[in-house]
Each structure stands twice: as structure tokens, then as C-alpha cells.
Scaffold this motif. Structure first.
Motif, PDB file in Angstrom:
ATOM      1  N   ASP A  70       0.816  -1.244   0.028  1.00 25.58           N
ATOM      2  CA  ASP A  70      -0.027  -0.103  -0.129  1.00 25.58           C
ATOM      3  C   ASP A  70       0.837   1.211  -0.002  1.00 25.58           C
ATOM      4  O   ASP A  70       1.828   1.316   0.613  1.00 25.58           O
ATOM      5  CB  ASP A  70      -0.770   0.004   1.462  1.00 25.58           C
ATOM      6  N   GLY A  71       0.340   2.316  -0.783  1.00 27.70           N
ATOM      7  CA  GLY A  71       1.178   3.438  -0.596  1.00 27.70           C
ATOM      8  C   GLY A  71       1.044   4.589  -1.604  1.00 27.70           C
ATOM      9  O   GLY A  71      -0.336   4.723  -2.054  1.00 27.70           O
ATOM     10  N   ASP A  72       1.812   5.319  -2.090  1.00 24.24           N
ATOM     11  CA  ASP A  72       1.274   6.753  -2.743  1.00 24.24           C
ATOM     12  C   ASP A  72       2.349   6.608  -4.080  1.00 24.24           C
ATOM     13  O   ASP A  72       3.373   6.395  -4.085  1.00 24.24           O
ATOM     14  CB  ASP A  72       1.307   7.790  -2.005  1.00 24.24           C
ATOM     15  N   LEU A  73       1.877   7.145  -5.224  1.00 18.86           N
ATOM     16  CA  LEU A  73       2.611   7.341  -6.389  1.00 18.86           C
ATOM     17  C   LEU A  73       2.082   9.216  -6.559  1.00 18.86           C
ATOM     18  O   LEU A  73       1.268   9.324  -6.836  1.00 18.86           O
ATOM     19  CB  LEU A  73       2.115   6.747  -7.505  1.00 18.86           C
ATOM     20  N   GLU A  74       3.495   9.826  -6.593  1.00 20.33           N
ATOM     21  CA  GLU A  74       3.187  11.189  -6.709  1.00 20.33           C
ATOM     22  C   GLU A  74       3.802  11.682  -8.191  1.00 20.33           C
ATOM     23  O   GLU A  74       4.940  11.171  -8.614  1.00 20.33           O
ATOM     24  CB  GLU A  74       4.143  11.975  -5.755  1.00 20.33           C
ATOM     25  N   LEU A  75       2.970  12.432  -8.935  1.00 19.24           N
ATOM     26  CA  LEU A  75       3.119  12.894 -10.388  1.00 19.24           C
ATOM     27  C   LEU A  75       2.860  14.293 -10.508  1.00 19.24           C
ATOM     28  O   LEU A  75       2.139  15.265  -9.474  1.00 19.24           O
ATOM     29  CB  LEU A  75       2.268  12.117 -11.087  1.00 19.24           C
ATOM     30  N   ALA A  76       3.882  14.859 -11.231  1.00 24.22           N
ATOM     31  CA  ALA A  76       3.634  16.317 -11.595  1.00 24.22           C
ATOM     32  C   ALA A  76       1.922  16.477 -11.915  1.00 24.22           C
ATOM     33  O   ALA A  76       1.277  17.493 -11.610  1.00 24.22           O
ATOM     34  CB  ALA A  76       4.496  16.784 -12.983  1.00 24.22           C
ATOM     35  N   LEU A  77       1.557  15.839 -12.951  1.00 19.44           N
ATOM     36  CA  LEU A  77       0.214  15.608 -13.215  1.00 19.44           C
ATOM     37  C   LEU A  77      -0.515  14.279 -13.502  1.00 19.44           C
ATOM     38  O   LEU A  77       0.452  13.717 -14.431  1.00 19.44           O
ATOM     39  CB  LEU A  77       0.030  16.640 -14.704  1.00 19.44           C
ATOM     40  N   ILE A  78      -1.224  13.655 -13.114  1.00 24.61           N
ATOM     41  CA  ILE A  78      -1.832  12.646 -13.636  1.00 24.61           C
ATOM     42  C   ILE A  78      -2.306  12.776 -15.094  1.00 24.61           C
ATOM     43  O   ILE A  78      -3.117  13.482 -15.389  1.00 24.61           O
ATOM     44  CB  ILE A  78      -3.287  12.204 -12.948  1.00 24.61           C
ATOM     45  N   PRO A  79      -1.804  11.949 -15.778  1.00 21.96           N
ATOM     46  CA  PRO A  79      -1.891  11.975 -17.329  1.00 21.96           C
ATOM     47  C   PRO A  79      -3.578  11.584 -17.727  1.00 21.96           C
ATOM     48  O   PRO A  79      -4.286  10.750 -17.136  1.00 21.96           O
ATOM     49  CB  PRO A  79      -1.188  10.870 -17.835  1.00 21.96           C
ATOM     50  N   VAL A 146       5.486  24.351  -7.695  1.00 25.09           N
ATOM     51  CA  VAL A 146       5.082  23.298  -8.338  1.00 25.09           C
ATOM     52  C   VAL A 146       3.956  22.352  -7.617  1.00 25.09           C
ATOM     53  O   VAL A 146       4.675  22.085  -6.460  1.00 25.09           O
ATOM     54  CB  VAL A 146       5.985  22.213  -9.088  1.00 25.09           C
ATOM     55  N   GLN A 147       2.703  22.235  -7.829  1.00 24.80           N
ATOM     56  CA  GLN A 147       1.877  21.493  -7.072  1.00 24.80           C
ATOM     57  C   GLN A 147       1.386  20.154  -7.458  1.00 24.80           C
ATOM     58  O   GLN A 147       1.123  20.186  -8.596  1.00 24.80           O
ATOM     59  CB  GLN A 147       0.571  22.325  -7.001  1.00 24.80           C
ATOM     60  N   THR A 148       1.980  19.232  -7.033  1.00 25.92           N
ATOM     61  CA  THR A 148       1.896  17.711  -7.762  1.00 25.92           C
ATOM     62  C   THR A 148       0.645  17.139  -7.280  1.00 25.92           C
ATOM     63  O   THR A 148      -0.332  17.822  -6.549  1.00 25.92           O
ATOM     64  CB  THR A 148       3.044  16.877  -7.234  1.00 25.92           C
ATOM     65  N   GLU A 149       0.230  16.102  -7.806  1.00 24.70           N
ATOM     66  CA  GLU A 149      -0.947  15.192  -7.734  1.00 24.70           C
ATOM     67  C   GLU A 149      -0.395  13.765  -7.199  1.00 24.70           C
ATOM     68  O   GLU A 149       0.708  13.320  -7.717  1.00 24.70           O
ATOM     69  CB  GLU A 149      -1.773  14.989  -8.855  1.00 24.70           C
ATOM     70  N   LYS A 150      -1.288  13.050  -6.429  1.00 20.04           N
ATOM     71  CA  LYS A 150      -0.994  11.895  -5.756  1.00 20.04           C
ATOM     72  C   LYS A 150      -1.845  10.759  -6.011  1.00 20.04           C
ATOM     73  O   LYS A 150      -3.019  11.323  -5.753  1.00 20.04           O
ATOM     74  CB  LYS A 150      -0.623  12.103  -4.338  1.00 20.04           C
ATOM     75  N   LEU A 151      -1.580   9.581  -6.282  1.00 20.62           N
ATOM     76  CA  LEU A 151      -2.549   8.606  -6.065  1.00 20.62           C
ATOM     77  C   LEU A 151      -2.215   7.484  -5.232  1.00 20.62           C
ATOM     78  O   LEU A 151      -0.942   7.348  -4.803  1.00 20.62           O
ATOM     79  CB  LEU A 151      -2.278   8.017  -7.688  1.00 20.62           C
ATOM     80  N   SER A 152      -3.135   7.162  -4.429  1.00 24.53           N
ATOM     81  CA  SER A 152      -3.054   6.400  -3.614  1.00 24.53           C
ATOM     82  C   SER A 152      -3.355   4.647  -4.023  1.00 24.53           C
ATOM     83  O   SER A 152      -4.212   4.453  -4.897  1.00 24.53           O
ATOM     84  CB  SER A 152      -4.188   6.303  -2.512  1.00 24.53           C
ATOM     85  N   LEU A 153      -2.197   3.848  -4.107  1.00 25.43           N
ATOM     86  CA  LEU A 153      -2.185   2.989  -4.640  1.00 25.43           C
ATOM     87  C   LEU A 153      -2.247   1.563  -3.906  1.00 25.43           C
ATOM     88  O   LEU A 153      -1.828   1.580  -2.550  1.00 25.43           O
ATOM     89  CB  LEU A 153      -0.868   2.629  -5.304  1.00 25.43           C
TER      90      LEU A 153
END
Length: 206
Positions: A70-79, A146-153
Motif C-alpha cells: 500500500d502506498g502513494d505515487l506522486e506525479l507532476a500531473l496525472i495523465p 509546482v503543485q503535484t498530484e498523488k495517487l493512493s495505490l
């Protein structure tokens, strides 16, 4: 000459996703990996701890509880492709992304790599799901940030127990080079043995 082993790793990059379909009998099928540019960080914690089974006055057996990560993936912007393919947002006739509470999100494999001092270390998590990202932002002040976006995986085992794979010091050169062309699935040992047995035997001269 023996391959040199990595001593350190750094710099997440080359993140991809590949849609996962589970067929009859639990057989997984993966789509072609799609790039997810702008990966900033990934942080995944192991899910599941070993448990002791006690008998005869002591630890009789240790139960392996590998429930994935379980965790997070941080991206500049989610495609946008990830939003439509995995998060199931739809593009209307005006090109606007619509989120609908009635849709079921898709499962996918996640591929990525870290730089190493000798060779990049390539990974794949076979059975992932992502929760909808939150909405966050703030106004600019003296400087732009820069403000990133994060996905919980959540990465869980496939029905055959496979959770993840990664390249090592002796990974086959073709397998390594083709890592992002198709999701790597190992050949089962019994299948390899069958293929070997099917080959014609070499004649042995007296």
C-alpha cells in the motif's frame, strides 16, 4: 565477465501502467504499457506480517501473510490517459473530463525504474488499483511552487500468488530491453520443463 552489482539506487523514472484483465480461471492478461510522465516519488509499504502458529509448547509454523503493498505515487500531473483508462473518467463531445460515481475503476500493472550506479533497476507490480486523487492547490506567493498530484495505490497478489518482479544483476538482455514493451510474465517451471522435453534428443555416438 560477471555483471557488476548496483550498490545504490536513486531517481524514480519511466513510470508506466498496463491495463489488467483477469480471464476465466484467474488467468491475467496485460495491455501494452502506457507512459506516465512526470513521476516524482513512490512510497509503498509492505502489507501483511508473518504470524506464528503455536503447538507443542512453541512456534510450530510461521504463516506468511504477503498481502502486497500500500502506498502513494506522486506525479507532476496525472495523465489524461490514466484518468480515462483506469479512473474511468469520460471525455464528452466538448473534450471535458467527467467523473461518474457509478463506474468501476480498472486494475492495472505498474512499471517503473530507479537509476543505479551500474544499471537501472526495473520493477513491475502486477495487480494494482488506485483510489481517486484529491483536489489540492494554493495561490502563488513570491515565487511559483509546482503543485503535484498523488495517487493512493494498493498492489495485491494475482490469483497465482505473484505480487511483483524486478530486474537483477543477471537479467537476460532482451528481457531487460523489452521491459516497457510488454509486462514481463515468468514462464512457469513446469511449462519450461515441458518445452525442454518436447525438443528432440541429440544422438549420442558410442
Amino acid at each position: 565477465m560477471a555483471e557488476k552489482a548496483n550498490k545504490v539506487k536513486f531517481n524514480l523514472k519511466n513510470t508506466h501502467y498496463a491495463l489488467l484483465t483477469i480471464g476465466e480461471g484467474g488467468t491475467p492478461t496485460f495491455g501494452t504499457p502506457v507512459p506516465m510522465p512526470g513521476s516524482v516519488s513512490i512510497s509503498l509499504d509492505a502489507n501483511g506480517e508473518p504470524e506464528n502458529f503455536y503447538a507443542d509448547g512453541g512456534v510450530y509454523y510461521v504463516i506468511n501473510n504477503n498481502c502486497g503493498y500500500d502506498g502513494d505515487l506522486e506525479l507532476a500531473l496525472i495523465p489524461e490517459s490514466f484518468r480515462t483508462d483506469v479512473l474511468k473518467e469520460t471525455l464528452d463531445s466538448k473534450g471535458v473530463l467527467i467523473e461518474n460515481s457509478e463506474v468501476e475503476l480498472a486494475a492495472f500493472a505498474l512499471l517503473f525504474e530507479f537509476d543505479g550506479d551500474q544499471k537501472h533497476i526495473r520493477h513491475v507490480l502486477y495487480n494494482c488499483s488506485a483510489s481517486r486523487p484529491g483536489i489540492e492547490g494554493k495561490t502563488n506567493e513570491d515565487s511559483k511552487e509546482v503543485q503535484t498530484e498523488k495517487l493512493s495505490l494498493k498492489a495485491v497478489p494475482l490469483t497465482n500468488g505473484m505480487v511483483k518482479a524486478k530486474t537483477g544483476n543477471t537479467t537476460d538482455a532482451t528481457t531487460y530491453a523489452d521491459w516497457y514493451k510488454a509486462v514481463y510474465v515468468p514462464v512457469a517451471e513446469n511449462d519450461a520443463a515441458t518445452q525442454s522435453a518436447a525438443k528432440p534428443a541429440k544422438s549420442v555416438k558410442e
